[in-house]
Every structure is written in C-alpha cells, then in structure tokens.
Design a protein around this motif. Structure first.
Motif, mmCIF file in Angstrom:
data_model
loop_
_atom_site.group_PDB
_atom_site.id
_atom_site.type_symbol
_atom_site.label_atom_id
_atom_site.label_comp_id
_atom_site.label_asym_id
_atom_site.label_seq_id
_atom_site.Cartn_x
_atom_site.Cartn_y
_atom_site.Cartn_z
ATOM 1 N N LYS A 32 10.717 177.694 96.279
ATOM 2 C CA LYS A 32 10.961 176.385 97.246
ATOM 3 C C LYS A 32 12.178 176.432 97.917
ATOM 4 O O LYS A 32 13.184 177.151 97.368
ATOM 5 C CB LYS A 32 11.022 175.348 96.301
ATOM 6 C CG LYS A 32 9.530 175.106 95.687
ATOM 7 C CD LYS A 32 9.570 173.772 94.721
ATOM 8 C CE LYS A 32 8.289 173.671 94.047
ATOM 9 N NZ LYS A 32 7.857 172.452 93.283
ATOM 10 N N ILE A 33 12.155 175.778 98.762
ATOM 11 C CA ILE A 33 13.491 175.901 99.834
ATOM 12 C C ILE A 33 14.306 174.849 99.113
ATOM 13 O O ILE A 33 13.891 173.818 98.698
ATOM 14 C CB ILE A 33 13.133 175.324 101.186
ATOM 15 C CG1 ILE A 33 12.207 176.530 101.800
ATOM 16 C CG2 ILE A 33 14.449 175.109 102.117
ATOM 17 C CD1 ILE A 33 11.647 175.988 103.471
ATOM 18 N N ASN A 34 15.591 175.337 98.797
ATOM 19 C CA ASN A 34 16.515 174.523 98.172
ATOM 20 C C ASN A 34 17.904 174.546 98.643
ATOM 21 O O ASN A 34 18.170 175.499 99.155
ATOM 22 C CB ASN A 34 16.217 174.502 96.652
ATOM 23 C CG ASN A 34 16.908 175.964 96.396
ATOM 24 O OD1 ASN A 34 17.957 176.090 96.226
ATOM 25 N ND2 ASN A 34 16.025 176.932 96.012
ATOM 26 N N ARG A 40 20.943 180.171 102.375
ATOM 27 C CA ARG A 40 20.705 178.599 102.625
ATOM 28 C C ARG A 40 21.353 178.612 104.094
ATOM 29 O O ARG A 40 22.897 178.320 103.993
ATOM 30 C CB ARG A 40 21.098 177.914 101.696
ATOM 31 C CG ARG A 40 20.548 177.919 100.434
ATOM 32 C CD ARG A 40 21.133 177.214 99.300
ATOM 33 N NE ARG A 40 22.667 177.071 99.348
ATOM 34 C CZ ARG A 40 23.213 177.975 98.664
ATOM 35 N NH1 ARG A 40 22.690 178.914 97.900
ATOM 36 N NH2 ARG A 40 24.845 177.588 98.673
ATOM 37 N N SER A 44 17.267 179.206 108.230
ATOM 38 C CA SER A 44 16.416 179.935 106.947
ATOM 39 C C SER A 44 15.715 178.889 106.207
ATOM 40 O O SER A 44 14.724 178.875 105.828
ATOM 41 C CB SER A 44 17.482 180.561 106.035
ATOM 42 O OG SER A 44 18.151 179.677 105.238
ATOM 43 N N MET A 45 16.114 177.430 106.478
ATOM 44 C CA MET A 45 15.663 176.403 105.547
ATOM 45 C C MET A 45 14.578 175.598 106.328
ATOM 46 O O MET A 45 14.187 174.545 106.220
ATOM 47 C CB MET A 45 16.531 175.678 105.156
ATOM 48 C CG MET A 45 17.539 176.447 103.999
ATOM 49 S SD MET A 45 19.056 175.235 103.389
ATOM 50 C CE MET A 45 18.187 174.192 102.615
ATOM 51 N N ASN A 47 11.272 176.585 107.415
ATOM 52 C CA ASN A 47 9.824 176.298 106.668
ATOM 53 C C ASN A 47 9.999 177.348 105.757
ATOM 54 O O ASN A 47 10.956 178.369 105.709
ATOM 55 C CB ASN A 47 8.981 176.261 107.654
ATOM 56 C CG ASN A 47 8.859 177.348 108.606
ATOM 57 O OD1 ASN A 47 9.147 178.451 107.988
ATOM 58 N ND2 ASN A 47 8.939 177.287 109.776
ATOM 59 N N GLN A 48 8.889 177.548 104.890
ATOM 60 C CA GLN A 48 8.534 178.667 104.218
ATOM 61 C C GLN A 48 8.661 179.937 104.642
ATOM 62 O O GLN A 48 9.112 180.953 104.185
ATOM 63 C CB GLN A 48 7.347 178.478 103.232
ATOM 64 C CG GLN A 48 7.233 179.118 101.859
ATOM 65 C CD GLN A 48 8.238 178.553 101.055
ATOM 66 O OE1 GLN A 48 8.768 177.413 100.873
ATOM 67 N NE2 GLN A 48 8.741 179.276 100.278
ATOM 68 N N THR A 50 10.389 181.043 107.551
ATOM 69 C CA THR A 50 11.747 181.320 107.695
ATOM 70 C C THR A 50 12.573 181.739 106.549
ATOM 71 O O THR A 50 13.305 182.595 106.600
ATOM 72 C CB THR A 50 12.635 180.355 108.698
ATOM 73 O OG1 THR A 50 12.586 179.077 108.042
ATOM 74 C CG2 THR A 50 11.725 180.243 109.908
ATOM 75 N N TRP A 51 12.458 181.022 105.403
ATOM 76 C CA TRP A 51 12.987 181.195 103.962
ATOM 77 C C TRP A 51 12.681 182.465 103.616
ATOM 78 O O TRP A 51 13.480 183.365 103.123
ATOM 79 C CB TRP A 51 12.405 179.784 103.153
ATOM 80 C CG TRP A 51 12.738 179.980 101.726
ATOM 81 C CD1 TRP A 51 12.440 180.269 100.776
ATOM 82 C CD2 TRP A 51 14.315 179.561 101.524
ATOM 83 N NE1 TRP A 51 13.235 180.044 99.473
ATOM 84 C CE2 TRP A 51 14.446 179.598 99.971
ATOM 85 C CE3 TRP A 51 15.277 178.915 102.135
ATOM 86 C CZ2 TRP A 51 15.485 179.181 99.346
ATOM 87 C CZ3 TRP A 51 16.537 178.622 101.341
ATOM 88 C CH2 TRP A 51 16.566 178.643 100.130
ATOM 89 N N LYS A 52 11.432 182.842 103.708
ATOM 90 C CA LYS A 52 11.061 184.174 103.105
ATOM 91 C C LYS A 52 11.669 185.294 103.974
ATOM 92 O O LYS A 52 12.033 186.397 103.428
ATOM 93 C CB LYS A 52 9.334 184.307 103.001
ATOM 94 C CG LYS A 52 8.862 183.566 101.946
ATOM 95 C CD LYS A 52 7.327 183.623 101.676
ATOM 96 C CE LYS A 52 6.833 182.889 100.434
ATOM 97 N NZ LYS A 52 5.518 182.836 100.332
ATOM 98 N N HIS A 55 15.422 185.786 103.238
ATOM 99 C CA HIS A 55 15.542 186.477 101.925
ATOM 100 C C HIS A 55 15.181 187.889 101.909
ATOM 101 O O HIS A 55 16.077 188.651 101.439
ATOM 102 C CB HIS A 55 14.844 185.702 101.112
ATOM 103 C CG HIS A 55 15.662 184.526 100.490
ATOM 104 N ND1 HIS A 55 15.329 183.158 101.368
ATOM 105 C CD2 HIS A 55 16.445 184.329 99.561
ATOM 106 C CE1 HIS A 55 16.004 182.205 100.743
ATOM 107 N NE2 HIS A 55 16.781 182.686 99.685
#
Length: 131
Positions: A32-34, A40, A44-45, A47-48, A50-52, A55
């Motif tokens: 989960k984005i946190n 962070r 990157s935060m 949506n899912q 961009t987050w993946k 990373h």
C-alpha cells in the motif's frame, strides 16, 4: 585494529542496505502507498502504478550502485588499515558521507523516469513509436 574492523563494518552498512532494499523493491513494492516505508515522493505516491514503477526503477539503481560500492568500500578501507584510530575515523566518515550521496542520488533519475512515463496526474503517457 579492532577499531578498523568496526569502521569496515560501518562502511559496509549502506551498500548492504542498498542491495537488500533494492532487491526487495524490485521484487515487490510495499503493498500500500504509505508515508512510512518505501520510495516516497509526491509523484511516486500518485497511484499504485506510479508507486510500483518508482520502487522497481529505484530498486534496480540501488542494487547496481550497492554492488559497485561494496567492493570499492572494502578496498578504500584498506588504505587506512594499520593507521591511527583518528585517521581511520576521519576516512570512514568521509566514505560514509560519499555513500550517503549515492544512496540519495537515485532520486533524480527515478523522478525523471516517472515524469517521462506518467503525466502530472499519475496516468501513463501514450508513447507513439510510429514517428
């Protein structure tokens, strides 16, 4: 000599962290984005996706840089083997500061890659290869 061994271990902490977390991020981004753990930034935060992406991209950079820094750090510490504790500590601190620069350095290319592949809302850009 005991202090030199201690400083050698300290000089290996950042490269090992980069290799470990880099490998982890490439295999699996935090679910989960946190705001506590992971790569962070505002981009990157979004949506899912961009987050993946962030990373995975940063993880690959950290793995590569960590694998390069590991033997270089060991080699560098041999320059002060047998020296006075003061010299070892100054050299070790300088080495760790340089490592911290390389730890934070992947932020720039990762953010550029995010902006190249996603718009400001975090949606993937359509890449047209027919030009």
């Amino acid at each position: 000599m005991n202090f030199w061994i201690f400083m050698l271990i300290m000089a290996l902490v950042i490269p090992l962290i980069m290799i470990g977390f880099g490998s982890y991020f490439v295999k699996k981004a935090p679910a989960k984005i946190n705001v506590i753990f992971g790569y962070r930034t505002n981009m990157s935060m979004k949506n899912q996706d961009t987050w993946k992406f962030a990373h995975n991209y940063c993880g690959k950079l950290w793995q590569t840089i960590g694998l390069i820094m590991l033997p270089l750090s060991v080699s560098a510490m041999f320059f002060v083997a047998g020296k006075e504790a003061y010299d070892v500590s100054i050299f070790g601190c300088i080495l760790v500061i340089i490592q911290l620069i390389f730890l934070a350095g992947p932020i720039i290319p990762t953010e550029k890659a995010l902006r190249k592949n996603f718009n400001n809302n975090g949606n993937r850009k359509n890449i047209n290869y027919s030009d």
